[in-house]
Design a protein around this motif. Structure first.
Motif, PDB file in Angstrom:
ATOM      1  N   HIS A 596      24.141  28.261 -37.245  1.00  0.00           N
ATOM      2  CA  HIS A 596      22.825  27.624 -37.203  1.00  0.00           C
ATOM      3  C   HIS A 596      21.926  28.233 -38.275  1.00  0.00           C
ATOM      4  CE1 HIS A 596      19.207  25.781 -35.526  1.00  0.00           C
ATOM      5  NE2 HIS A 596      20.037  24.960 -34.910  1.00  0.00           N
ATOM      6  N   ILE A 597      21.260  27.388 -39.044  1.00  0.00           N
ATOM      7  CA  ILE A 597      20.632  27.847 -40.279  1.00  0.00           C
ATOM      8  C   ILE A 597      19.137  27.548 -40.363  1.00  0.00           C
ATOM      9  CG2 ILE A 597      20.958  25.743 -41.649  1.00  0.00           C
ATOM     10  CD1 ILE A 597      21.935  27.513 -43.945  1.00  0.00           C
ATOM     11  N   GLY A 792      39.318  20.863 -30.630  1.00  0.00           N
ATOM     12  CA  GLY A 792      39.086  22.142 -29.962  1.00  0.00           C
ATOM     13  C   GLY A 792      38.732  23.240 -30.944  1.00  0.00           C
ATOM     14  N   ALA A 793      39.389  23.243 -32.102  1.00  0.00           N
ATOM     15  CA  ALA A 793      39.085  24.247 -33.129  1.00  0.00           C
ATOM     16  C   ALA A 793      37.662  24.084 -33.645  1.00  0.00           C
ATOM     17  CB  ALA A 793      40.085  24.136 -34.275  1.00  0.00           C
ATOM     18  N   ARG A 797      34.662  26.804 -33.121  1.00  0.00           N
ATOM     19  CA  ARG A 797      33.948  27.356 -34.273  1.00  0.00           C
ATOM     20  C   ARG A 797      32.435  27.294 -34.054  1.00  0.00           C
ATOM     21  NH1 ARG A 797      35.933  24.220 -37.991  1.00  0.00           N
ATOM     22  NH2 ARG A 797      34.107  22.907 -38.355  1.00  0.00           N
ATOM     23  N   ARG A 798      31.977  26.188 -33.473  1.00  0.00           N
ATOM     24  CA  ARG A 798      30.544  26.059 -33.177  1.00  0.00           C
ATOM     25  C   ARG A 798      30.128  27.055 -32.109  1.00  0.00           C
ATOM     26  NH1 ARG A 798      28.492  20.091 -32.264  1.00  0.00           N
ATOM     27  NH2 ARG A 798      26.510  21.143 -32.563  1.00  0.00           N
ATOM     28  N   LYS A 806      22.842  28.248 -26.442  1.00  0.00           N
ATOM     29  CA  LYS A 806      23.577  27.091 -26.958  1.00  0.00           C
ATOM     30  C   LYS A 806      25.011  27.103 -26.431  1.00  0.00           C
ATOM     31  CE  LYS A 806      25.090  23.788 -29.626  1.00  0.00           C
ATOM     32  NZ  LYS A 806      25.279  24.070 -31.046  1.00  0.00           N
ATOM     33  N   LEU A 807      25.625  28.268 -26.342  1.00  0.00           N
ATOM     34  CA  LEU A 807      26.988  28.381 -25.842  1.00  0.00           C
ATOM     35  C   LEU A 807      27.085  27.841 -24.417  1.00  0.00           C
ATOM     36  CD1 LEU A 807      29.911  29.376 -26.007  1.00  0.00           C
ATOM     37  CD2 LEU A 807      29.094  31.639 -25.309  1.00  0.00           C
ATOM     38  N   VAL A 808      26.114  28.197 -23.568  1.00  0.00           N
ATOM     39  CA  VAL A 808      26.119  27.712 -22.188  1.00  0.00           C
ATOM     40  C   VAL A 808      26.027  26.190 -22.156  1.00  0.00           C
ATOM     41  CG1 VAL A 808      24.734  27.630 -20.075  1.00  0.00           C
ATOM     42  CG2 VAL A 808      25.237  29.824 -21.137  1.00  0.00           C
TER      43      VAL A 808
END
Length: 863
Positions: A596-597, A792-793, A797-798, A806-808
């Protein structure tokens, strides 16, 4: 009791009614006994025998036992006397109730008067002592809309609403505008609205909305239907460091309610409790409590009282309104919230209204608004009320805008600082300059440094309140400038009175903290030093994002020069060089790995130095700004960077950004350079799809396009198919979760497998039979390991470069769809790696609430 119960024998009736008579008479047995003695039914010896019994119920039983020996006539007199006494008691109670009702009603009006008096003045950031600005003359309507942004941390909340504002106005069907009086109204016959969460970015007007509601309630203009409104701020609640209870919290600032508080709390369905500034609550990460209180007098920690109130364990029928910046609402137990309301700030009309009320002269207001209208940045910022005030302050206090209109947020704050310093110190500075010029400038810079040190130290500790006993606060004693930037309140505790300070606005604290960091030899905060290596706890965490933008802007050449000339503060050259190298290094790394940028791009934009962007030379140019509600300023920042780069854009990820037709049209020249363009999770209109079709028809680069969950149907797909035929460059089209039917897929048949070697159309409007009739290159379910292994890859990666919040959010999505493919080999590998990532995040996670969320997913994936 009714005398006809006597029937044939009063003694028989007494025997039959014995149990109920004990219940009825226990509260008035002593007075009944005296009447029986005066009527000579009982003797004095009888009375003494009764009074010897322990407790009123035992006395009633003794009276009934004695009556058994007195005969039928005594029993008849007893029943008559007790019936008359009951009638009289009811009459007396009715009078008491009527009197009590009058007191309750009288107190309702008194409380309204108190709230009206407290809310009739509006406090601006630099209101002078004794200056009274009437709320009724300066309040400007705010745009309130139903709904809420997703409950992840909105890291760049200071400017992340501009595009939303436009969207709300253009899509009123989706987001209905509501008035403050409608906040607790039931929607479409749904369950009653008891708990309302009002969110909005910094400076958007949450506290002003609260003041508006109190002002209207005090003037009987509210139409909310409540008897009482209790207003508390989390700044005040932060002052309590010992067990307390709801009664004490209410009475801290409402002593006039003491006599009737029991009745007020008993009628909790007529009570509204407003809690303002949840994001400033020092315990906001610990509100998901499992220890509750159920009574207003029950002592507990403040966070437990709050949690009990929100979850309905305490005053279950009361209404509660909670306000918060988006950064903190992830920690609210959202299951108890009945309505989410977003404050979208001012519309263009309200901005003009604010200017008129601020300048109090139509001609002057019109001229100043014209100046702002010519500056896109300033006009965009004016949709946020707090910024609108700051812009007006600059225009009023400055003779000019220092020769050049501000281009960045830091420009505006630096000019704000200079304008206020000039306004509030001019007389004193002139006196000092006549005596000795250098010490005057030195004193000015010294005061700003001391304010900066206070702001910096407390920001690092997540504190917004500072006590007079604090050494950094004590260092400001006697400084006439303190009141310009700091608010002072008095905290009263038993046996202790202490002054408590806070910056007028959190953004002002963040700005002063950045000034201090820039002009001293204090090292950059650890979170900034390691933000390029710790995505879970680093830059994406969000606590210092705005501070980082300010720091970048202050370290720019033009603002460093202005601070040096006007305030006497000098940025360290080594720090300037170090920070510039850090920006180049981090942007290069983020472009290469797709992390994220957005905040880093804002930091680059604040510098306004094209050579920095040109120095960023990544091997692949990937720009990921997904899952942010992008404002016009965000788009300007993205365009600023990409317009300074050359060549192809390997990937542009605008997933979940609320991107509109207008934004896509504006960015079309940049979209033509993209190889991979991800636009999923945005509601795309046909006009927006037509822009994408134009890109497909013109671009020499685009090969991958993601349109998952964008609400497109057959007509939109037909427009895209026609464009692909004109310029057959696109190789993969991902459009999962849409409204496409078999008819839509047929429009792609002649385009697959060449040029489209992969079309992903899972979760569209296809029947099982239709799904079996598609080509091999069109995927409509989870059957192809190769396809989903790549998917899935990409997801993993995200996840690797995402913040914990964000992961949750991603975990919720991928765990929902895992049921379709748990047996596939790619899925086993994917979820095993995901579980390992979650475990590593848990090990370094410092927030209890986030650890709990991550551990829930860890337990699910390790089953």
């Amino acid at each position: 009791m009714v005398e006809k119960d006597c029937c044939n024998s009063c003694l028989t009736a007494i025997r039959v009614l014995r149990a109920s008579l004990v219940d009825e008479l226990e509260g008035r047995i002593d007075s009944l006994l005296e009447i029986l003695v005066s009527r000579e039914v009982f003797t004095r010896d009888d009375r003494e025998e009764v009074l010897c019994q322990l407790g009123p119920r035992a006395r009633v039983r003794q009276v009934l036992d004695i009556l058994e020996c007195k005969g039928e006539e005594a029993a008849q007199t007893f029943l008559s006397v007790s019936s008359q006494q009951e009638t009289q008691t009811h009459s007396e109670r009715g009078g008491e109730d009527q009197s009590q009702f009058k007191e309750y009603d009288k107190l309702k009006q008194k409380h309204r008067d108190v709230l009206r008096r407290r809310s009739e003045s509006m406090l601006f950031y630099n209101t002078r002592h004794g200056e009274k600005i009437l709320f009724s003359e300066h309040y400007v309507n705010l745009l309130l809309v139903d709904g809420h942004q997703a409950l992840e941390v909105k890291r760049h909340e200071i400017l992340t609403f501009g595009q939303n504002r436009l969207s709300f106005q253009q899509k009123s069907v989706v987001h209905r505008k509501i008035a403050p009086a409608e906040l607790f109204s039931c929607k479409n016959g749904s369950r009653p609205v008891k708990k309302v969460l009002v969110t909005g970015v910094a400076g958007i007007g949450k506290t002003i909305l609260v003041q508006k509601m109190l002002f209207d309630f005090g003037g009987n203009r509210d139409n909310l239907g409540f008897d009482f409104i209790i207003h508390m701020t989390f700044r005040d609640l932060n002052l309590i460091d010992k067990p307390t209870n709801l009664r004490e919290l209410v009475l801290r600032k409402n002593r006039h309610l003491a006599k009737e508080l029991d009745n007020i709390l008993a009628n909790d369905d007529k009570l509204l409790i407003i809690l303002d500034g949840f994001d400033e609550f020092r315990h906001y990460r610990s509100c998901d409590v499992d220890v509750f209180v159920s009574e207003p007098d029950e002592d507990a920690e403040v966070v437990e009282v709050f949690g009990s109130l929100m979850q309905g364990e305490l005053l279950p029928n009361a209404s509660v309104m909670l306000t918060s910046r988006p950064a903190a609402i992830n920690h609210i137990p959202v299951g108890c919230i009945d309505r989410f309301v977003l404050i979208a700030g001012f519309s263009l009309t309200e901005v003009q209204d604010f200017f008129l009320r601020y300048f109090q002269d139509r001609a002057v207001a019109g001229r100043m608004f014209a100046v702002v209208s010519e500056n896109e940045l300033m006009l965009t910022l004016c949709y946020i009320p707090a910024f609108c005030y700051i812009v007006c302050c600059i225009l009023k206090e400055s003779e000019d805008l220092c020769g050049e209109s501000p281009k960045t947020m830091t420009d505006i704050y630096v000019q704000y600082l200079v304008a206020l310093l000039r306004s509030h110190t001019q007389a004193r500075a002139e006196t000092l300059l006549q005596q000795q010029k250098a010490p005057a400038v030195q004193q000015l810079s010294d005061v700003v440094l001391r304010l900066g040190r206070l702001a910096f130290q407390k920001l690092m500790e997540h504190q917004t309140l500072f006590y007079s006993s604090d050494p950094d606060v004590a260092a400001l004693e006697g400084c006439s400038l303190v009141s310009t930037f700091l608010d002072k309140t008095v905290a009263q505790e038993p046996g202790c009175v202490e002054e408590v300070y806070s910056f007028a606005h959190l953004t002002v604290q963040e700005f002063f903290a950045a000034v201090y960091c820039a002009v001293t030899d204090h090292p950059f905060p650890d979170a900034l030093q390691h933000s390029d290596t710790s995505p879970g706890e680093g830059s994406n965490y969000g606590h210092l994002d705005l501070f980082n933008r300010f720091l970048s802007g202050i370290l720019s050449e033009r603002n460093a020069h202005l601070l040096s000339r006007q305030v006497g503060l000098h940025c360290h050259e080594e720090k300037v060089d170090s920070y510039r190298q850090k920006i180049i290094r981090q942007l290069t790394m983020l472009c290469e790995n797709g992390a994220h940028i957005l905040n880093h791009l804002h930091c680059l934009f604040e510098q306004q130095d094209s050579s920095l962007a040109l120095a960023v030379q990544p091997k692949t140019l990937r720009v990921n700004v997904s899952d942010e509600a992008l404002s016009q300023m965000d788009y300007n920042t993205i365009k600023y960077f990409l317009n300074l780069t050359r060549g192809k854009i390997s990937e542009l990820d605008l997933t979940g950004t609320g991107v509109s037709y207008e934004a896509l049209r504006d960015m079309q020249p940049l979209l033509l350079r993209c190889e991979s363009l991800w636009l999923g999770e945005n509601n795309l209109s046909m006009d927006a799809v037509q822009v994408i079709a134009d890109v497909l028809q013109e671009s020499e680069s685009i090969t991958y396009l993601g349109l998952g969950w964008t609400d497109i149907g057959d007509n939109e797909l037909l427009a895209l198919a026609n464009a692909i035929r004109m310029k057959p460059k696109l190789q993969q089209l991902w459009m999962e979760g849409n409204r496409v039917t078999q008819r839509g897929l047929l429009s792609l048949m002649d385009l697959t497998p060449d040029p489209l070697n992969k079309v992903v159309a899972i979760w569209n409007d296809l029947t099982d039979t239709e799904s079996q009739c598609t080509k091999e290159s069109i995927t409509v379910n989870f059957t192809d390991d190769n396809t989903w292994e790549g998917w899935g890859a990409w997801v993993f990666r995200r996840c690797e470069v995402s913040s914990n919040e964000k992961l949750v959010m991603v975990l919720h999505k991928v765990c929902n769809i895992s049921v379709h493919c748990l047996e596939a080999q790619w899925a086993k590998t994917f979820y095993r790696k995901l579980a390992q990532l979650i475990t590593s995040r848990i090990e370094c996670c410092t927030e209890d609430d986030m650890r709990k969320k991550l551990k829930r997913f860890e337990s699910v994936l390790n089953l």
